[in-house]
Design a protein around this motif. Structure first.
Motif, PDB file in Angstrom:
ATOM      1  N   CYS A  68       0.831  -1.211   0.000  1.00  0.00           N
ATOM      2  CA  CYS A  68       0.000   0.000   0.000  1.00  0.00           C
ATOM      3  C   CYS A  68       0.862   1.257   0.000  1.00  0.00           C
ATOM      4  CB  CYS A  68      -0.930   0.002   1.209  1.00  0.00           C
ATOM      5  SG  CYS A  68      -2.240  -1.243   1.130  1.00  0.00           S
ATOM      6  N   GLN A  69       1.896   1.241   0.818  1.00  0.00           N
ATOM      7  CA  GLN A  69       2.767   2.409   0.918  1.00  0.00           C
ATOM      8  C   GLN A  69       3.546   2.622  -0.383  1.00  0.00           C
ATOM      9  OE1 GLN A  69       5.412   2.306   4.272  1.00  0.00           O
ATOM     10  NE2 GLN A  69       6.016   4.416   4.046  1.00  0.00           N
ATOM     11  N   ALA A  70       4.049   1.521  -0.954  1.00  0.00           N
ATOM     12  CA  ALA A  70       4.880   1.635  -2.160  1.00  0.00           C
ATOM     13  C   ALA A  70       4.065   1.945  -3.414  1.00  0.00           C
ATOM     14  CB  ALA A  70       5.671   0.347  -2.355  1.00  0.00           C
ATOM     15  N   GLU A  71       2.848   1.387  -3.484  1.00  0.00           N
ATOM     16  CA  GLU A  71       2.056   1.486  -4.714  1.00  0.00           C
ATOM     17  C   GLU A  71       0.855   2.426  -4.606  1.00  0.00           C
ATOM     18  OE1 GLU A  71       3.101   0.111  -7.417  1.00  0.00           O
ATOM     19  OE2 GLU A  71       4.753  -0.982  -6.508  1.00  0.00           O
ATOM     20  N   GLY A  72       0.649   3.015  -3.438  1.00  0.00           N
ATOM     21  CA  GLY A  72      -0.409   4.014  -3.300  1.00  0.00           C
ATOM     22  C   GLY A  72      -1.809   3.466  -3.132  1.00  0.00           C
ATOM     23  N   TYR A  73      -1.946   2.256  -2.597  1.00  0.00           N
ATOM     24  CA  TYR A  73      -3.294   1.715  -2.334  1.00  0.00           C
ATOM     25  C   TYR A  73      -3.885   2.386  -1.101  1.00  0.00           C
ATOM     26  CZ  TYR A  73      -2.638  -1.906  -5.840  1.00  0.00           C
ATOM     27  OH  TYR A  73      -2.443  -2.567  -7.024  1.00  0.00           O
ATOM     28  N   ASP A  74      -5.188   2.640  -1.156  1.00  0.00           N
ATOM     29  CA  ASP A  74      -5.880   3.311  -0.049  1.00  0.00           C
ATOM     30  C   ASP A  74      -6.417   2.328   0.987  1.00  0.00           C
ATOM     31  OD1 ASP A  74      -5.764   5.998  -1.298  1.00  0.00           O
ATOM     32  OD2 ASP A  74      -7.114   5.092  -2.774  1.00  0.00           O
ATOM     33  N   TYR A  75      -6.862   1.150   0.523  1.00  0.00           N
ATOM     34  CA  TYR A  75      -7.503   0.175   1.415  1.00  0.00           C
ATOM     35  C   TYR A  75      -7.023  -1.241   1.119  1.00  0.00           C
ATOM     36  CZ  TYR A  75     -10.773   3.950   2.466  1.00  0.00           C
ATOM     37  OH  TYR A  75     -11.321   5.144   2.854  1.00  0.00           O
ATOM     38  N   ILE A  76      -7.076  -2.071   2.153  1.00  0.00           N
ATOM     39  CA  ILE A  76      -6.858  -3.515   2.023  1.00  0.00           C
ATOM     40  C   ILE A  76      -8.221  -4.170   2.206  1.00  0.00           C
ATOM     41  CG2 ILE A  76      -5.724  -5.561   2.980  1.00  0.00           C
ATOM     42  CD1 ILE A  76      -3.662  -3.527   4.219  1.00  0.00           C
ATOM     43  N   ALA A  77      -8.706  -4.861   1.179  1.00  0.00           N
ATOM     44  CA  ALA A  77     -10.017  -5.530   1.258  1.00  0.00           C
ATOM     45  C   ALA A  77      -9.822  -6.976   1.686  1.00  0.00           C
ATOM     46  CB  ALA A  77     -10.720  -5.471  -0.099  1.00  0.00           C
ATOM     47  N   THR A  78     -10.531  -7.387   2.733  1.00  0.00           N
ATOM     48  CA  THR A  78     -10.478  -8.773   3.198  1.00  0.00           C
ATOM     49  C   THR A  78     -11.877  -9.386   3.123  1.00  0.00           C
ATOM     50  OG1 THR A  78     -10.937  -8.311   5.531  1.00  0.00           O
ATOM     51  CG2 THR A  78      -8.643  -8.106   4.802  1.00  0.00           C
ATOM     52  N   ALA A  79     -11.918 -10.717   3.068  1.00  0.00           N
ATOM     53  CA  ALA A  79     -13.187 -11.418   2.835  1.00  0.00           C
ATOM     54  C   ALA A  79     -13.835 -11.913   4.120  1.00  0.00           C
ATOM     55  CB  ALA A  79     -12.961 -12.583   1.875  1.00  0.00           C
ATOM     56  N   HIS A  80     -13.580 -11.255   5.248  1.00  0.00           N
ATOM     57  CA  HIS A  80     -14.236 -11.655   6.499  1.00  0.00           C
ATOM     58  C   HIS A  80     -15.756 -11.561   6.336  1.00  0.00           C
ATOM     59  CE1 HIS A  80     -10.202 -10.492   8.092  1.00  0.00           C
ATOM     60  NE2 HIS A  80     -10.395 -11.610   8.763  1.00  0.00           N
ATOM     61  N   HIS A  81     -16.463 -12.574   6.803  1.00  0.00           N
ATOM     62  CA  HIS A  81     -17.914 -12.645   6.622  1.00  0.00           C
ATOM     63  C   HIS A  81     -18.628 -12.774   7.973  1.00  0.00           C
ATOM     64  CE1 HIS A  81     -17.076 -16.907   7.168  1.00  0.00           C
ATOM     65  NE2 HIS A  81     -16.244 -16.854   6.125  1.00  0.00           N
ATOM     66  N   GLU A  82     -19.933 -12.987   7.921  1.00  0.00           N
ATOM     67  CA  GLU A  82     -20.730 -12.994   9.148  1.00  0.00           C
ATOM     68  C   GLU A  82     -20.315 -14.107  10.102  1.00  0.00           C
ATOM     69  OE1 GLU A  82     -25.171 -11.727   9.486  1.00  0.00           O
ATOM     70  OE2 GLU A  82     -25.146 -13.925   9.285  1.00  0.00           O
TER      71      GLU A  82
END
Length: 469
Positions: free
Chosen positions: A129-143
Motif C-alpha cells: 500500500c505504501q509503495a504502490e499508493g493503495y488506499d484500502y486492504i479488502a479482506t473477505a471476512h464474513h458474518e
C-alpha cells in the motif's frame, strides 16, 4: 434453463445483500485504490470477483484493484494455490503481488504460528500500500467470522469494545462481506464456477478459531439455530452503545480537563477535577481513563485491574499515585495530575535502522574502526543473526557490559542496569533499546556511536540509527 435461472438468482441475491449492507454500514469512496488480500480460498476469490464485477473499472465506484497473495509454506498445496491466484489476476489484467514466507521459522517468542503468519501478512500488505499508493486492504471476512470473533472475545472476558467485533471500515481495512454468511459465499462461488482452493487445516480443530467454528458454534446452534446472526447482531448493538459511551467519555474529558505546563521544564501535563471524576458512573469512568491512556499511545491492554486501582487513587483521602508504562497519575486534594507528556500529541519518539550491512573486522588492536560516514552502530552478527532490532524492554532482558573500547566483559539484568543508573521507574518502559537475538546491546542514542566488540568473532553488522521524522 432452470439451473441457469437459479444460478442467476443466487448471484443477484448475493450481490443485492452485499449492496444493502454497504448502504447501511458504509463503503470506500469512489476511485479508491484497493488491494485485495486473496488466499485463493472461496471467500477471497468471491471477494475478488465481486469487486471486479460490481466495483471495478467501468462501474460507478471505479475502484482500481490489485491482488496480494501470501504463501505461508505450511502446506504442500500452498505453492499451487499462490500460482492459481497469480493466473487469475493475470487473466483479468490485475496487478499481482506475491510473497512466500516460512511462518514457522519466523515465529517469535510467545507468538503462535497463526499470529506470526497474520503479522507478516499484514506487514506485507501495508508495505505494498505504501509503495504502490493503495488506499484500502479488502479482506473477505464474513458474518461467520464475525460471530467467531465476538465469541472468542466473550470467552476471553472482553468488554463492550471487544464485543463489537470487526468493523466494515477500520483505518485501512475494508470488510464488505460482513453482512453475508459462509454458506452464501459458497453458493455464489459455485454459481459463478469460480476457481478456489480448500485449506484442509480449516477442518481440523488445531487452533482456537477452528474449535469455535467446528465444535462450539454447532453446539450453540442446538440452542439457537440462528446463533451466527444473533452474535453478529450483538456486535452491531454493542458497537452502537460503545460509540455513544466513548463520545460521552470524550465530552466529559473536555469538560473536566485542564492542560497545564510545568514552569521549570515547559513540559505539558493534564489536570482533571477529582470530585467530578470520582462521581462518574463506572461505564464513563473506565472509558475516560481508556481515552486518557490512549492519548499517550499506550499499546498495553488497559485492564479492569487498572480501573480498580485508579478508583482507589481517585477516592483516596491521602495523596496516591498510579503508574502504567509512561503514564503517571497522582491524586491530591481536588485535582488529579497526569504527567510525562513529551509533546501534546503524546506520541513517543520512534527510531529506525538504516543501511544495514555485514562486514568483517578483527578488532581495534588489529584494524581501524570500520564504520563509514553516518554509521553509528557496530554489533557482532553471532548475537543478532538477522540484524539489530529496536524495541522496548521485556521481562528477563539482559544487557551486555562493555569496556571503553567496546569489548564485552559480562552481562547484567537490564532491570538492575537501569536501577544502577537511577532511571526513574515510570520512565523505563518508555526507553528504546538496540537488541539482538537474546541480549540487549545498548540504549538507543542516535547521536552517539555504539561499538560492541566480541573477541570470539570477526563478523559484524554496521548501520545507522535515526529518529523517525
Amino acid at each position: 434453463m432452470v439451473n441457469i435461472e437459479k444460478k442467476e438468482l443466487i448471484i443477484a441475491s448475493f450481490e443485492n445483500k452485499v449492496a444493502a449492507f454497504a448502504q447501511k454500514h458504509g463503503t470506500v469512496p469512489p476511485d479508491s485504490k484497493v488491494l485485495v488480500a486473496c488466499s485463493g480460498g472461496p471467500d477471497s476469490m468471491a471477494l475478488l470477483h465481486w469487486l471486479m464485477a460490481t466495483k471495478g473499472e467501468g462501474t460507478e465506484a471505479a475502484l482500481a484493484i490489485g491482488v496480494a497473495c501470501v504463501d505461508h509454506s505450511l502446506r504442500v498445496e500452498s505453492k499451487a494455490e499462490l500460482a492459481m491466484v497469480a493466473h487469475y489476476a493475470k487473466a483479468h489484467d490485475l496487478p499481482f503481488y506475491p510473497l512466500t514466507i516460512d511462518a514457522v521459522a519466523a515465529e517469535q517468542s510467545g507468538e503462535s504460528v497463526e499470529t506470526t503468519g497474520r503479522r507478516l501478512r499484514y506487514e506485507f500488505f501495508r508495505s505494498i500500500c505504501q509503495a504502490e499508493g493503495y488506499d484500502y486492504i479488502a479482506t473477505a471476512h464474513h458474518e461467520n467470522d464475525q460471530a467467531e470473533t465476538i465469541l472468542a472475545h466473550l470467552i476471553r472476558g472482553s468488554g463492550t469494545a471487544g464485543l463489537t467485533g470487526m468493523q466494515v471500515i477500520a483505518d485501512d481495512l475494508w470488510r464488505p462481506f460482513l453482512g453475508v454468511t459462509k454458506e452464501e459465499i459458497l453458493a455464489y462461488v459455485k454459481a459463478l464456477v469460480l476457481p478456489f482452493a480448500h485449506d484442509k487445516t480449516n477442518d481440523e480443530p488445531i487452533y482456537m478459531r477452528n474449535r469455535l467454528r467446528l465444535e462450539v458454534l454447532p453446539l450453540l446452534k442446538e440452542f439457537n439455530p440462528n446463533i451466527v446472526a444473533t452474535l453478529a447482531r450483538l456486535g452491531e448493538h454493542m458497537g452502537q452503545d460503545e460509540a455513544f459511551l466513548t463520545a460521552e467519555a470524550k465530552r466529559k474529558f473536555n469538560e473536566l480537563c485542564i492542560v497545564c505546563t510545568k514552569k521549570e521544564s515547559g513540559t505539558p501535563y493534564i489536570e482533571l477535577k477529582r470530585n467530578e471524576v470520582a462521581a462518574l458512573p463506572d461505564a464513563l469512568f473506565y472509558r475516560l481513563w481508556r481515552y486518557v491512556f490512549g492519548l499517550f499511545d499506550i499499546k498495553n491492554t488497559f485492564s479492569g485491574a487498572h480501573v480498580a486501582e485508579l478508583r482507589q487513587v481517585v477516592k483516596g483521602k491521602k495523596r496516591k499515585q498510579f503508574m502504567c508504562s509512561q503514564v503517571k497519575v497522582a491524586a491530591q486534594y481536588d485535582i488529579i495530575q497526569i504527567g510525562r507528556l513529551v509533546a501534546f500529541d503524546l506520541k513517543m519518539t520512534q527510531y529506525r535502522i538504516r543501511e544495514l550491512r555485514a562486514l568483517t573486522w578483527a578488532g581495534p588492536a588489529v584494524e581501524p574502526m570500520p564504520l563509514k560516514n553516518g554509521e553509528n552502530l557496530l554489533i557482532p552478527r553471532r548475537l543478532a543473526a538477522k540484524g539489530p532490532e529496536i524495541r522496548q524492554r521485556k521481562a528477563g532482558d539482559r544487557i551486555v557490559l562493555t569496556r571503553r573500547d567496546g569489548r564485552i566483559w559480562g552481562h547484567k539484568k537490564l532491570k538492575d542496569w537501569l536501577i544502577d543508573r537511577k532511571v526513574p521507574t515510570e520512565e523505563r518502559d518508555a526507553l528504546w533499546f538496540v537488541c539482538g537475538d537474546k541480549v540487549v546491546f545498548s540504549k538507543v542514542q542516535p547521536k552517539t556511536t555504539t561499538i560492541v566488540w566480541d573477541e570470539q568473532t570477526s563478523e559484524y553488522w554496521a548501520c545507522s540509527i535515526e529518529e523517525e521524522k
